[in-house]
Write a protein that holds these residues in place. Sequence first.
Motif, mmCIF file in Angstrom:
data_model
loop_
_atom_site.group_PDB
_atom_site.id
_atom_site.type_symbol
_atom_site.label_atom_id
_atom_site.label_comp_id
_atom_site.label_asym_id
_atom_site.label_seq_id
_atom_site.Cartn_x
_atom_site.Cartn_y
_atom_site.Cartn_z
ATOM 1 N N LEU A 121 44.766 18.174 48.656
ATOM 2 C CA LEU A 121 45.549 17.736 49.814
ATOM 3 C C LEU A 121 46.980 18.258 49.814
ATOM 4 N N GLU A 122 47.504 18.615 48.648
ATOM 5 C CA GLU A 122 48.846 19.205 48.616
ATOM 6 C C GLU A 122 48.818 20.687 49.009
ATOM 7 N N HIS A 123 47.609 21.247 49.143
ATOM 8 C CA HIS A 123 47.460 22.667 49.484
ATOM 9 C C HIS A 123 47.096 22.913 50.938
ATOM 10 N N VAL A 124 46.504 21.942 51.608
ATOM 11 C CA VAL A 124 45.862 22.236 52.896
ATOM 12 C C VAL A 124 46.887 22.543 53.985
ATOM 13 N N PHE A 125 46.499 23.411 54.906
ATOM 14 C CA PHE A 125 47.407 23.926 55.931
ATOM 15 C C PHE A 125 47.828 22.858 56.935
ATOM 16 N N ASN A 126 46.914 21.923 57.246
ATOM 17 C CA ASN A 126 47.217 20.867 58.214
ATOM 18 C C ASN A 126 46.543 19.596 57.732
ATOM 19 N N LEU A 127 47.319 18.653 57.234
ATOM 20 C CA LEU A 127 46.761 17.464 56.589
ATOM 21 C C LEU A 127 45.930 16.625 57.551
ATOM 22 N N GLN A 128 46.422 16.410 58.751
ATOM 23 C CA GLN A 128 45.697 15.583 59.718
ATOM 24 C C GLN A 128 44.368 16.225 60.106
ATOM 25 N N GLU A 129 44.388 17.513 60.337
ATOM 26 C CA GLU A 129 43.161 18.225 60.721
ATOM 27 C C GLU A 129 42.132 18.205 59.601
ATOM 28 N N VAL A 130 42.586 18.434 58.377
ATOM 29 C CA VAL A 130 41.668 18.448 57.238
ATOM 30 C C VAL A 130 41.129 17.050 56.956
ATOM 31 N N PHE A 131 41.977 16.028 57.090
ATOM 32 C CA PHE A 131 41.507 14.661 56.884
ATOM 33 C C PHE A 131 40.430 14.300 57.908
ATOM 34 N N ALA A 132 40.622 14.714 59.136
ATOM 35 C CA ALA A 132 39.614 14.463 60.164
ATOM 36 C C ALA A 132 38.299 15.146 59.794
ATOM 37 N N GLU A 133 38.400 16.338 59.213
ATOM 38 C CA GLU A 133 37.203 17.059 58.774
ATOM 39 C C GLU A 133 36.509 16.324 57.635
ATOM 40 N N ILE A 134 37.299 15.801 56.696
ATOM 41 C CA ILE A 134 36.731 15.034 55.582
ATOM 42 C C ILE A 134 35.989 13.806 56.098
ATOM 43 N N VAL A 135 36.654 13.047 56.951
ATOM 44 C CA VAL A 135 36.068 11.810 57.475
ATOM 45 C C VAL A 135 34.812 12.105 58.286
ATOM 46 N N ASP A 136 34.796 13.228 58.965
ATOM 47 C CA ASP A 136 33.635 13.603 59.766
ATOM 48 C C ASP A 136 32.412 13.865 58.899
ATOM 49 N N ARG A 137 32.629 14.154 57.627
ATOM 50 C CA ARG A 137 31.518 14.422 56.712
ATOM 51 C C ARG A 137 31.019 13.156 56.012
ATOM 52 N N LEU A 138 31.610 12.011 56.329
ATOM 53 C CA LEU A 138 31.264 10.771 55.640
ATOM 54 C C LEU A 138 30.353 9.868 56.451
ATOM 55 N N LYS A 139 29.499 9.140 55.744
ATOM 56 C CA LYS A 139 28.659 8.120 56.367
ATOM 57 C C LYS A 139 29.523 6.905 56.702
ATOM 58 N N LYS A 140 28.939 5.959 57.397
ATOM 59 C CA LYS A 140 29.696 4.798 57.866
ATOM 60 C C LYS A 140 30.305 4.001 56.715
ATOM 61 N N ASN A 141 29.496 3.637 55.726
ATOM 62 C CA ASN A 141 29.982 2.853 54.579
ATOM 63 C C ASN A 141 30.203 3.777 53.390
ATOM 64 N N ALA A 142 31.186 4.636 53.508
ATOM 65 C CA ALA A 142 31.420 5.668 52.500
ATOM 66 C C ALA A 142 32.696 5.401 51.710
ATOM 67 N N ALA A 143 32.920 6.235 50.703
ATOM 68 C CA ALA A 143 34.094 6.102 49.844
ATOM 69 C C ALA A 143 34.729 7.469 49.628
ATOM 70 N N MET A 144 36.004 7.454 49.245
ATOM 71 C CA MET A 144 36.730 8.687 48.932
ATOM 72 C C MET A 144 37.536 8.479 47.652
ATOM 73 N N LEU A 145 37.551 9.498 46.807
ATOM 74 C CA LEU A 145 38.435 9.516 45.641
ATOM 75 C C LEU A 145 39.305 10.759 45.748
ATOM 76 N N HIS A 146 40.619 10.546 45.864
ATOM 77 C CA HIS A 146 41.562 11.660 45.982
ATOM 78 C C HIS A 146 42.472 11.695 44.753
ATOM 79 N N ILE A 147 42.519 12.839 44.103
ATOM 80 C CA ILE A 147 43.399 13.052 42.955
ATOM 81 C C ILE A 147 44.406 14.130 43.349
ATOM 82 N N LEU A 148 45.686 13.810 43.210
ATOM 83 C CA LEU A 148 46.710 14.745 43.682
ATOM 84 C C LEU A 148 48.058 14.433 43.029
#
Length: 325
Positions: A121-148
């Motif tokens: 996440l410290e590398h991505v060109f557009n944080l909001q756009e990439v986050f939307a892409e991440i969330v779009d790949r998740l199921k309804k009751n999903a989880a995320m682990l971010h290390i940064l």
Amino acid sequence: MSPKTQTLYSKNVAIEFYQDRYTHGYMDEWPAEKKQRVFEVIRNLPLPECGDALDFGCGNGVFTDVIRQALPTGWKISGSDISEVAVTNARKRYPECNFFSADDKEFVNKKFDLVFTHHVLEHVFNLQEVFAEIVDRLKKNAAMLHILPCGNPGSLEHQICLLRKDGINPDQENRFFFEDEGHVRRLTTDQMVNICSKYGFSLTEEFYSGQYFGAFNWVTQTGLEFVKTFTDPSNAVNELAANKIRNLRKKMIALWFLRFPACCLENKFRKTNKTIRDYILMFIGLPIYILTKPADFFLKKKALQEWNCRKTNRNGSEMYLFFHR
């Protein structure tokens, strides 16, 4: 800030930049103690016995394989990256996992139970756009682990930044002065919580490494030139601040000299595709390794003790944030 960094807010430039980096061995391997820490965090997360996990921005697949080892056998593990070179490398190294390019149409509708990012996440060109892409790949009751990298106040890095006139750049999303040229921002826990809450995610677990000894460990492990950059007093806010930075420089340079041969040889040991030159250097350097390993071992031990005792303290170098929806 490097002129290259300013161009990385463009997706096409970023793709080209990382294609070149991965061609030349970028992030080919990570220290064993770091992989073990990530393994332990994942192993202890409140996750089901089966599911689909995605390492988003997987690079060469090092941590995709750590995820595979940490999760129960009922999980299917995949990795994706914008770099075709990285995906190709990962497929060769870790055939037990599935890897695909970020724009691979075969996987565009695939949904996951867990998304993992490691220093993405410290590398991505557009944080909001990439986050939307991440969330779009998740199921309804999903989880995320971010290390940064951690931008919270109180870390050793943050304290050094406050001693400098150019320590933190608000125009570049609070980027710290010493960042790698590929880093385009430095986020805090609260910023991550705010971003994730927009998509219905809550922070349920949080850990932090490198409050002091861990910071000394990663800085002096990186290289002498980086130590000098990190402890450069030339742009201090005043003479008192400059003296504090100089005192830190003395400690870090001394520690770098004490442990450099051990760190250098261990990098050779971990290297996947060793050359004849690597084997010769390992053989010649073995006696020096034996002499310098105690200092290296001592610092790593102190960093591990710090992690075990202080990992819930937010003033670390690095943060591990687990969100659930």
